[in-house]
Design a protein around this motif. Structure first.
Motif, PDB file in Angstrom:
ATOM      1  N   PRO A   1     -29.273  48.770 -48.702  1.00 59.99           N
ATOM      2  CA  PRO A   1     -30.024  49.602 -47.929  1.00 59.99           C
ATOM      3  C   PRO A   1     -31.466  49.560 -48.521  1.00 59.99           C
ATOM      4  N   LEU A   2     -31.845  49.365 -46.843  1.00 57.09           N
ATOM      5  CA  LEU A   2     -33.461  49.711 -46.444  1.00 57.09           C
ATOM      6  C   LEU A   2     -34.341  50.634 -46.810  1.00 57.09           C
ATOM      7  N   SER A   3     -35.470  50.967 -47.873  1.00 62.13           N
ATOM      8  CA  SER A   3     -36.359  52.366 -48.473  1.00 62.13           C
ATOM      9  C   SER A   3     -37.150  52.330 -46.992  1.00 62.13           C
ATOM     10  N   LEU A   4     -37.659  53.485 -46.570  1.00 61.50           N
ATOM     11  CA  LEU A   4     -37.618  53.318 -45.212  1.00 61.50           C
ATOM     12  C   LEU A   4     -39.377  54.383 -45.783  1.00 61.50           C
ATOM     13  N   GLY A   5     -39.749  54.603 -47.077  1.00 59.14           N
ATOM     14  CA  GLY A   5     -40.651  54.808 -47.593  1.00 59.14           C
ATOM     15  C   GLY A   5     -40.553  56.624 -48.392  1.00 59.14           C
ATOM     16  N   VAL A   6     -41.606  57.029 -48.463  1.00 60.76           N
ATOM     17  CA  VAL A   6     -40.841  58.677 -48.664  1.00 60.76           C
ATOM     18  C   VAL A   6     -41.139  60.103 -47.778  1.00 60.76           C
ATOM     19  N   ALA A   7     -41.604  59.865 -46.189  1.00 56.62           N
ATOM     20  CA  ALA A   7     -42.078  60.675 -45.766  1.00 56.62           C
ATOM     21  C   ALA A   7     -42.850  59.492 -43.966  1.00 56.62           C
ATOM     22  N   PRO A   8     -41.621  59.034 -43.605  1.00 56.90           N
ATOM     23  CA  PRO A   8     -41.786  57.924 -42.380  1.00 56.90           C
ATOM     24  C   PRO A   8     -42.942  59.394 -41.568  1.00 56.90           C
ATOM     25  N   LEU A   9     -43.812  59.013 -40.444  1.00 58.02           N
ATOM     26  CA  LEU A   9     -44.339  59.772 -39.743  1.00 58.02           C
ATOM     27  C   LEU A   9     -43.326  60.291 -38.061  1.00 58.02           C
ATOM     28  N   SER A  10     -43.854  61.376 -37.261  1.00 66.35           N
ATOM     29  CA  SER A  10     -42.794  60.844 -35.779  1.00 66.35           C
ATOM     30  C   SER A  10     -43.793  59.984 -34.997  1.00 66.35           C
ATOM     31  N   GLY A  11     -43.375  59.890 -34.046  1.00 62.83           N
ATOM     32  CA  GLY A  11     -44.151  59.268 -32.912  1.00 62.83           C
ATOM     33  C   GLY A  11     -43.894  57.435 -32.064  1.00 62.83           C
TER      34      GLY A  11
ATOM     35  N   LYS B   1     -42.600  64.517 -40.386  1.00 62.54           N
ATOM     36  CA  LYS B   1     -42.119  63.947 -41.610  1.00 62.54           C
ATOM     37  C   LYS B   1     -41.187  64.093 -41.696  1.00 62.54           C
ATOM     38  N   LEU B   2     -40.931  62.669 -42.102  1.00 67.65           N
ATOM     39  CA  LEU B   2     -38.835  62.871 -42.660  1.00 67.65           C
ATOM     40  C   LEU B   2     -39.375  63.230 -43.930  1.00 67.65           C
ATOM     41  N   VAL B   3     -37.953  63.946 -44.553  1.00 66.84           N
ATOM     42  CA  VAL B   3     -38.634  63.848 -45.840  1.00 66.84           C
ATOM     43  C   VAL B   3     -37.184  63.844 -46.712  1.00 66.84           C
ATOM     44  N   MET B   4     -36.669  63.402 -47.666  1.00 71.33           N
ATOM     45  CA  MET B   4     -34.922  63.659 -48.065  1.00 71.33           C
ATOM     46  C   MET B   4     -35.255  64.385 -48.605  1.00 71.33           C
ATOM     47  N   LEU B   5     -33.998  66.032 -48.819  1.00 73.84           N
ATOM     48  CA  LEU B   5     -33.605  66.936 -49.267  1.00 73.84           C
ATOM     49  C   LEU B   5     -33.294  66.828 -51.564  1.00 73.84           C
ATOM     50  N   GLY B   6     -34.535  66.995 -51.879  1.00 72.33           N
ATOM     51  CA  GLY B   6     -34.607  67.286 -53.399  1.00 72.33           C
ATOM     52  C   GLY B   6     -35.716  65.785 -53.576  1.00 72.33           C
ATOM     53  N   GLY B   7     -36.275  65.229 -52.459  1.00 74.49           N
ATOM     54  CA  GLY B   7     -37.103  63.976 -53.488  1.00 74.49           C
ATOM     55  C   GLY B   7     -36.667  62.234 -53.033  1.00 74.49           C
ATOM     56  N   GLY B   8     -37.608  62.002 -52.815  1.00 72.98           N
ATOM     57  CA  GLY B   8     -36.630  60.559 -52.684  1.00 72.98           C
ATOM     58  C   GLY B   8     -37.192  59.691 -51.298  1.00 72.98           C
ATOM     59  N   ASN B   9     -36.849  58.146 -51.571  1.00 68.97           N
ATOM     60  CA  ASN B   9     -37.232  57.687 -50.371  1.00 68.97           C
ATOM     61  C   ASN B   9     -35.922  57.426 -49.366  1.00 68.97           C
ATOM     62  N   VAL B  10     -35.936  57.805 -48.187  1.00 70.22           N
ATOM     63  CA  VAL B  10     -35.168  57.981 -46.792  1.00 70.22           C
ATOM     64  C   VAL B  10     -35.146  56.090 -46.944  1.00 70.22           C
ATOM     65  N   ASN B  11     -33.634  56.183 -46.952  1.00 75.26           N
ATOM     66  CA  ASN B  11     -32.888  54.379 -47.060  1.00 75.26           C
ATOM     67  C   ASN B  11     -32.171  54.844 -45.958  1.00 75.26           C
ATOM     68  N   LEU B  12     -31.786  53.244 -45.004  1.00 77.97           N
ATOM     69  CA  LEU B  12     -31.383  53.380 -44.868  1.00 77.97           C
ATOM     70  C   LEU B  12     -30.396  52.072 -44.464  1.00 77.97           C
ATOM     71  N   SER B  13     -28.656  52.237 -44.871  1.00 76.24           N
ATOM     72  CA  SER B  13     -27.860  51.920 -45.365  1.00 76.24           C
ATOM     73  C   SER B  13     -26.780  51.096 -43.731  1.00 76.24           C
ATOM     74  N   ILE B  14     -26.369  50.268 -44.728  1.00 74.19           N
ATOM     75  CA  ILE B  14     -25.171  49.374 -43.720  1.00 74.19           C
ATOM     76  C   ILE B  14     -23.641  49.708 -43.992  1.00 74.19           C
ATOM     77  N   VAL B  15     -23.174  49.719 -43.174  1.00 79.80           N
ATOM     78  CA  VAL B  15     -21.939  50.409 -43.678  1.00 79.80           C
ATOM     79  C   VAL B  15     -20.756  49.756 -42.732  1.00 79.80           C
ATOM     80  N   ASP B  16     -19.368  49.553 -43.423  1.00 82.93           N
ATOM     81  CA  ASP B  16     -18.042  48.683 -42.130  1.00 82.93           C
ATOM     82  C   ASP B  16     -17.352  49.355 -42.258  1.00 82.93           C
ATOM     83  N   SER B  17     -16.994  49.756 -41.094  1.00 77.77           N
ATOM     84  CA  SER B  17     -16.247  50.933 -41.104  1.00 77.77           C
ATOM     85  C   SER B  17     -14.419  50.272 -41.580  1.00 77.77           C
ATOM     86  N   THR B  18     -14.358  48.868 -41.202  1.00 76.63           N
ATOM     87  CA  THR B  18     -13.082  48.515 -42.161  1.00 76.63           C
ATOM     88  C   THR B  18     -12.778  48.137 -42.803  1.00 76.63           C
TER      89      THR B  18
END
Length: 142
Positions: free
Chosen positions: A96-106, A52-69
């Motif tokens: 940002p989009l929350s992917l939950g607290v602990a997305p599972l692998s596979g 499972k994927l977890v954030m160091l320190g807890g909380g939701n795993v978030n996907l962010s949008i980045v504008d490089s310019t």
């Protein structure tokens, strides 16, 4: 980190990280929708959700949008993300989009990421400055 974004549901084609969009000055292309899949198939080839994927320190795993310019071309506020296609209509652009607290692998646990780009650029061209950024400060736990 073996969790990655893929362009196919079978998680065989890794997403480059750059949304390449074609836009027209009259905005006739309309909104552009994409679907990506967030998964870890390298560490879990047996597809049994062993990690499972977890954030160091807890909380939701978030996907962010980045504008490089920022300030030129597309802005992050032209991008919506959601966990379903229907969710794009009500999604907050640039958020940002929350992917939950602990997305599972596979592959079977791959999370579909729906993305909508709504063009606000008035010059024709191809835009490559927008990126989807997965979390950096994460740890895998068995």
């Amino acid at each position: 980190m073996a969790f990655k974004l893929y362009t196919d549901a079978a998680c065989t084609q890794v997403f480059s990280g750059v949304l390449s969009t074609v836009h027209y000055s009259d905005h006739s292309e309309g909104s552009l929708d994409y679907v990506f899949y967030f998964a870890d198939v390298e560490r879990d080839p047996a597809d049994n959700g062993a990690y499972k994927l977890v954030m160091l320190g807890g909380g939701n795993v978030n996907l962010s949008i980045v504008d490089s310019t920022p300030g030129s071309g597309h802005e992050a506020t032209e991008i919506k993300t959601a966990l379903t296609a229907g969710g794009l209509d009500g999604a907050a652009a640039g958020a940002p989009l929350s992917l939950g607290v602990a997305p599972l692998s596979g592959v079977s646990n791959a999370i579909p990421i729906h993305v909508r780009v709504t063009n606000a650029v008035t010059s024709a061209g191809v835009s490559v400055e927008l990126r989807l950024r997965k979390p950096e400060a994460v740890a895998l736990a068995a």
